[in-house]
Design a protein around this motif. Structure first.
Motif, short mmCIF file in Angstrom:
data_model
loop_
_atom_site.label_atom_id
_atom_site.label_comp_id
_atom_site.label_asym_id
_atom_site.label_seq_id
_atom_site.Cartn_x
_atom_site.Cartn_y
_atom_site.Cartn_z
N VAL A 106 20.63 -67.50 -66.13
CA VAL A 106 20.46 -66.92 -65.16
C VAL A 106 19.28 -67.84 -65.20
O VAL A 106 17.97 -67.45 -66.62
N ASN A 108 15.14 -68.87 -62.37
CA ASN A 108 14.81 -68.40 -60.52
C ASN A 108 16.02 -69.78 -60.08
O ASN A 108 15.92 -70.67 -60.35
N SER A 135 23.69 -71.43 -56.70
CA SER A 135 22.05 -70.54 -56.54
C SER A 135 21.24 -69.73 -55.06
O SER A 135 21.73 -70.16 -54.10
N THR A 139 17.45 -64.03 -52.95
CA THR A 139 16.26 -63.25 -53.42
C THR A 139 16.51 -64.00 -54.50
O THR A 139 15.62 -63.60 -56.09
N ILE A 141 17.59 -66.41 -57.42
CA ILE A 141 18.40 -66.69 -58.56
C ILE A 141 19.14 -68.09 -58.26
O ILE A 141 19.67 -68.32 -57.26
N GLY A 214 11.77 -66.64 -64.10
CA GLY A 214 13.58 -66.91 -64.30
C GLY A 214 13.82 -66.05 -66.26
O GLY A 214 14.74 -65.41 -66.44
N ILE A 227 15.00 -59.98 -63.47
CA ILE A 227 14.35 -61.33 -64.06
C ILE A 227 12.54 -61.29 -63.52
O ILE A 227 12.93 -61.41 -61.99
N SER A 229 10.14 -63.30 -61.87
CA SER A 229 10.13 -63.99 -60.33
C SER A 229 8.38 -64.70 -59.92
O SER A 229 8.48 -65.23 -60.04
N ALA A 250 20.41 -58.18 -58.30
CA ALA A 250 20.67 -59.50 -59.03
C ALA A 250 22.08 -59.70 -59.80
O ALA A 250 22.97 -60.67 -59.69
N ILE A 254 24.38 -63.13 -58.66
CA ILE A 254 25.01 -63.12 -60.39
C ILE A 254 26.91 -63.64 -60.21
O ILE A 254 26.97 -64.78 -60.81
#
Length: 464
Positions: A106, A108, A135, A139, A141, A214, A227, A229, A250, A254
């Motif tokens: 995981v 960014n 991606s 968000t 992520i 990230g 996470i 960011s 997140a 994911i």
């Protein structure tokens, strides 16, 4: 009387004891860092910048000189050797963490955006090529995959249980310095940032710098609760304010990326805004709370359920503290689910139901307005002069208070005044004349293709 040297010795003992007590109260991060560092990775990306990506617009002649443009095109063409003086690779670095033993990682979205090649560096020194699984820009992520097994993984935690003032730890690669650990506290929760409507950010004072993006944010139990960011900075470096994506938000993203490569999120088709103290007064609310519906999309699920001026107080059983709290609540609802929405409408609490649909891929633009003017301007009222247009009642001029203090501008379309729809300049003047002096009313204006409520304090001499 104590001897001076004895007083000094006693003071030193007291200070030492106080220091030891303070040290006992501070958290120890050494075990947490040792246990979790192996699952934190360094991410480097490479992007080839071709002549086509480089400055075709910047190198164009401002006078549209076709001969100049053609010469520039030929100059930027590759030569017979395959080389080119303007070809180069753009490199960037970031952080990430191992999500599963079979190689999912995981990070960014902005760390790997537009990357042609992604390389993961593990704590044992191995460097592995990574593929982008999916991606999500909204968000920020991204999910990567490397060809490896039996990798160390981190434990996921619940960001919802975080408390303001709680200690947190970040591990990442600021400026490329691998596995750097920094600590701080949770400064605030549920922060809404511009253009980040789907993330109620965790604000911390953990030192985050370029390269930390990230990487994981841990609680003292060693669980990933966020996470890292973004930072707020006027210098480009850390200034005491950093933001992390909550793990509760997140993890759903994911899992969708892992299963489908893309993210589907709930949508109800409304534009909302925060409620100020003045707007709360205009809606007869005890305190500012909830999300104020400024505009309803005609093709959205809320089209026949919610109205402009409704205040959403709870969604699917969860309270809505402000406008920033609503998008993540809606986005996490499964597509097709029927939910209850508690609203305040014209001073009365009601509960309505609507069906959450999938958010369109293309962002919906707010209602556009045509500004072809019609004649017959009306006399000024509430510090402004309005006229009838095809788009509605438009502010032709701002002449004084209270319009100027409210923030009304020339060209605004007045859609509502004190909860009443405005369909003509004459109707606007009639409604304005009936307003009580000293009262605060809500004015719904359309500006730059979007709608927003403004709070106006009515003055005794402002109605004529």
């Amino acid at each position: 009387m104590l001897m001076p040297w004895l007083r000094g010795a006693l003071l030193a003992c007291v200070l030492a004891a106080a220091g030891m007590a303070l040290a006992r109260d501070l958290p120890q991060f050494t075990g947490l860092v040792k246990q979790n560092s192996p699952a934190v990775v360094n991410i480097s990306t490479k992007q080839s910048i071709s002549p086509q990506k480089m400055l075709p617009d910047e190198l164009r002649s401002p006078e549209t000189d076709e001969l100049f443009d053609e010469l520039m095109k030929r100059f930027l063409e590759r030569d017979g050797s395959g080389g080119h003086p303007f070809d180069f690779d753009s490199n960037s670095r970031g952080s990430g963490f191992i999500y599963s033993q079979d190689g999912y990682i995981v990070t960014n979205h902005h760390v790997v955006k537009d990357a042609d090649a992604i390389t993961i560096k593990l704590s044992d020194g191995r460097e592995l090529a990574a593929q982008l699984v999916g991606s999500d820009e909204r968000t920020d992520i991204a999910l990567l995959k490397v060809a490896a097994t039996d990798l160390p993984v981190l434990r996921m935690g619940k960001s919802e249980t975080l408390e303001v003032g709680e200690w947190v730890l970040a591990i990442g690669s600021p400026f490329g310095f691998d596995h750097s650990a920094t600590a701080g506290i949770v400064s605030a929760k549920g922060r809404s940032l511009p253009n980040d409507n789907y993330v109620p950010f965790i604000q911390t004072d953990v030192a985050i710098n370029p390269g930390n993006s990230g990487g994981p944010l841990f609680n003292l139990a060693g669980e990933v609760v966020g996470i890292n960011s973004q930072i707020y900075s006027q210098s480009g470096g850390f200034m005491g304010v950093s933001f992390a994506i909550p793990m509760d938000v997140a993890q759903g993203v994911i899992e969708q990326l892992k299963s489908n490569g893309v993210v589907s999120r709930g949508w109800i088709g409304v534009y909302v805004q925060d409620i100020s103290a003045d707007l709360a007064e205009s809606f007869d609310m005890v305190k500012p709370e909830g999300a104020l519906v400024a505009q309803v999309m005609m093709t959205g699920p809320a089209a026949r359920v919610l109205n402009q001026g409704d205040v959403i107080l709870a969604f699917a059983g969860k309270p809505v503290a402000n406008a920033g709290a609503l998008p993540p609540l809606v986005g996490n609802i499964p597509i097709g689910e029927v939910v209850a929405v508690e609203i305040l409408r014209q001073g009365k609490r009601e509960t309505v139901t609507l069906t959450v649909s999938e958010q369109p891929q293309e962002a919906h633009k707010p209602l556009e307005t045509a500004l072809e003017q019609q004649p017959a301007p009306m006399a000024g009222t509430l510090g402004m002069q309005v006229i009838d247009t095809e788009a509605g009642v438009m502010v032709e001029a701002v002449m004084g208070e209270p319009a100027r203090r409210t923030g009304i501008a020339e060209g605004d379309i007045i859609a509502q005044l004190d909860g009443k729809p405005i369909t003509s300049a004459a109707e606007f003047k009639t409604i304005a004349a009936a307003l009580e002096a000293g009262k605060t009313v809500a004015v719904l204006v359309q500006r730059d293709n979007s709608a927003r409520f403004l709070a106006m304090k009515i003055e005794a001499n402002a109605r004529e």
